[in-house]
Design a protein around this motif. Structure first.
Motif, mmCIF file in Angstrom:
data_model
loop_
_atom_site.group_PDB
_atom_site.id
_atom_site.type_symbol
_atom_site.label_atom_id
_atom_site.label_comp_id
_atom_site.label_asym_id
_atom_site.label_seq_id
_atom_site.Cartn_x
_atom_site.Cartn_y
_atom_site.Cartn_z
ATOM 1 N N LEU A 93 4.354 10.082 -7.036
ATOM 2 C CA LEU A 93 5.382 10.355 -8.048
ATOM 3 C C LEU A 93 4.750 10.632 -9.409
ATOM 4 O O LEU A 93 5.172 11.552 -10.132
ATOM 5 C CB LEU A 93 6.361 9.182 -8.150
ATOM 6 C CG LEU A 93 7.343 9.026 -6.998
ATOM 7 C CD1 LEU A 93 8.127 7.722 -7.148
ATOM 8 C CD2 LEU A 93 8.299 10.205 -6.952
ATOM 9 N N ARG A 94 3.725 9.846 -9.790
ATOM 10 C CA ARG A 94 3.056 10.072 -11.070
ATOM 11 C C ARG A 94 2.375 11.437 -11.087
ATOM 12 O O ARG A 94 2.454 12.166 -12.085
ATOM 13 C CB ARG A 94 2.031 8.956 -11.334
ATOM 14 C CG ARG A 94 2.662 7.674 -11.865
ATOM 15 C CD ARG A 94 1.625 6.717 -12.446
ATOM 16 N NE ARG A 94 0.698 6.212 -11.438
ATOM 17 C CZ ARG A 94 0.935 5.115 -10.678
ATOM 18 N NH1 ARG A 94 2.047 4.437 -10.839
ATOM 19 N NH2 ARG A 94 0.048 4.721 -9.795
ATOM 20 N N ALA A 95 1.710 11.788 -9.986
ATOM 21 C CA ALA A 95 1.031 13.086 -9.908
ATOM 22 C C ALA A 95 2.055 14.214 -10.022
ATOM 23 O O ALA A 95 1.830 15.207 -10.736
ATOM 24 C CB ALA A 95 0.248 13.195 -8.603
ATOM 25 N N GLU A 96 3.179 14.080 -9.331
ATOM 26 C CA GLU A 96 4.238 15.095 -9.392
ATOM 27 C C GLU A 96 4.767 15.215 -10.819
ATOM 28 O O GLU A 96 4.980 16.314 -11.332
ATOM 29 C CB GLU A 96 5.366 14.725 -8.428
ATOM 30 C CG GLU A 96 6.521 15.685 -8.423
ATOM 31 C CD GLU A 96 6.151 17.074 -7.921
ATOM 32 O OE1 GLU A 96 6.839 18.025 -8.330
ATOM 33 O OE2 GLU A 96 5.194 17.198 -7.136
ATOM 34 N N SER A 97 4.978 14.078 -11.471
ATOM 35 C CA SER A 97 5.468 14.068 -12.842
ATOM 36 C C SER A 97 4.474 14.773 -13.773
ATOM 37 O O SER A 97 4.868 15.559 -14.639
ATOM 38 C CB SER A 97 5.704 12.622 -13.271
ATOM 39 O OG SER A 97 6.085 12.563 -14.608
ATOM 40 N N GLN A 98 3.187 14.500 -13.597
ATOM 41 C CA GLN A 98 2.162 15.145 -14.430
ATOM 42 C C GLN A 98 2.146 16.655 -14.194
ATOM 43 O O GLN A 98 2.001 17.433 -15.135
ATOM 44 C CB GLN A 98 0.779 14.546 -14.140
ATOM 45 C CG GLN A 98 0.614 13.148 -14.704
ATOM 46 C CD GLN A 98 -0.695 12.502 -14.281
ATOM 47 O OE1 GLN A 98 -1.409 13.029 -13.421
ATOM 48 N NE2 GLN A 98 -1.005 11.355 -14.887
ATOM 49 N N ARG A 110 0.837 -1.204 0.000
ATOM 50 C CA ARG A 110 0.000 0.000 0.000
ATOM 51 C C ARG A 110 0.871 1.253 0.000
ATOM 52 O O ARG A 110 0.603 2.200 -0.726
ATOM 53 C CB ARG A 110 -0.927 0.010 1.221
ATOM 54 C CG ARG A 110 -2.142 -0.860 1.052
ATOM 55 C CD ARG A 110 -3.157 -0.611 2.169
ATOM 56 N NE ARG A 110 -3.826 -1.862 2.455
ATOM 57 C CZ ARG A 110 -3.641 -2.622 3.522
ATOM 58 N NH1 ARG A 110 -2.819 -2.247 4.472
ATOM 59 N NH2 ARG A 110 -4.274 -3.760 3.673
ATOM 60 N N ARG A 111 1.912 1.242 0.831
ATOM 61 C CA ARG A 111 2.797 2.400 0.921
ATOM 62 C C ARG A 111 3.476 2.656 -0.428
ATOM 63 O O ARG A 111 3.537 3.784 -0.904
ATOM 64 C CB ARG A 111 3.833 2.199 2.029
ATOM 65 C CG ARG A 111 4.649 3.440 2.316
ATOM 66 C CD ARG A 111 5.607 3.312 3.458
ATOM 67 N NE ARG A 111 6.707 2.506 3.500
ATOM 68 C CZ ARG A 111 7.218 1.411 2.877
ATOM 69 N NH1 ARG A 111 6.819 0.902 2.231
ATOM 70 N NH2 ARG A 111 8.211 0.718 2.929
ATOM 71 N N ARG A 112 3.958 1.569 -1.057
ATOM 72 C CA ARG A 112 4.608 1.716 -2.369
ATOM 73 C C ARG A 112 3.629 2.249 -3.415
ATOM 74 O O ARG A 112 3.992 3.095 -4.235
ATOM 75 C CB ARG A 112 5.186 0.375 -2.827
ATOM 76 C CG ARG A 112 6.469 0.029 -2.133
ATOM 77 C CD ARG A 112 7.167 -1.145 -2.846
ATOM 78 N NE ARG A 112 7.981 -1.857 -1.875
ATOM 79 C CZ ARG A 112 7.738 -3.067 -1.393
ATOM 80 N NH1 ARG A 112 6.693 -3.753 -1.828
ATOM 81 N NH2 ARG A 112 8.527 -3.625 -0.514
ATOM 82 N N GLU A 113 2.388 1.747 -3.388
ATOM 83 C CA GLU A 113 1.379 2.220 -4.342
ATOM 84 C C GLU A 113 1.129 3.707 -4.152
ATOM 85 O O GLU A 113 1.051 4.465 -5.123
ATOM 86 C CB GLU A 113 0.077 1.436 -4.178
ATOM 87 C CG GLU A 113 0.144 0.018 -4.717
ATOM 88 C CD GLU A 113 -1.094 -0.792 -4.396
ATOM 89 O OE1 GLU A 113 -2.095 -0.211 -3.900
ATOM 90 O OE2 GLU A 113 -1.080 -2.014 -4.627
ATOM 91 N N LEU A 114 1.010 4.144 -2.887
ATOM 92 C CA LEU A 114 0.794 5.566 -2.618
ATOM 93 C C LEU A 114 1.985 6.396 -3.094
ATOM 94 O O LEU A 114 1.805 7.461 -3.706
ATOM 95 C CB LEU A 114 0.556 5.805 -1.126
ATOM 96 C CG LEU A 114 -0.795 5.365 -0.583
ATOM 97 C CD1 LEU A 114 -0.842 5.512 0.937
ATOM 98 C CD2 LEU A 114 -1.901 6.182 -1.218
#
Length: 103
Positions: A87-92, A78-82
């Motif tokens: 990271l994806r949101a930051e990249s976007q 769960r922690r890794r998924e979050l």
């Protein structure tokens, strides 16, 4: 020659002291074995009941440990998924900023 004989004498004396310490230690161990109280007799087993209780306790402990490992693994996933989502949101966000800058 005096240095050589002096060194040999010191070495010999040191070795003699080590040997005497070892002999003393062995004598003490022997005395302790002789003077040690006899081992307590093993208590009689309660038979099959005790064996079953012991197996039940071992099984419960093993199951508890396995459950804890599963729980920790799930928490890690769960922690890794979050973290991945963040990271994806930051990249976007960065991509959107870059597009705005080049317009």
């Amino acid at each position: 020659w005096n240095e050589v004989t002096s060194g040999l004498r010191d070495s010999c004396a040191r070795r003699q002291q080590e040997l005497q310490a070892w002999v003393t230690e062995q004598e003490q161990k022997k005395y302790m074995r002789i003077m040690a109280p006899p081992a307590a007799p093993e208590r009689p087993s309660l038979g099959p009941q005790e064996d079953q209780i012991r197996r039940d306790i071992e099984t419960k402990c093993r199951n508890d440990v396995e459950e804890e490992i599963r729980r920790r693994d799930q928490d890690d996933m769960r922690r890794r998924e979050l973290e991945d989502q963040e990271l994806r949101a930051e990249s976007q966000r960065r991509r959107a900023q870059m597009k705005e800058q080049f317009r």
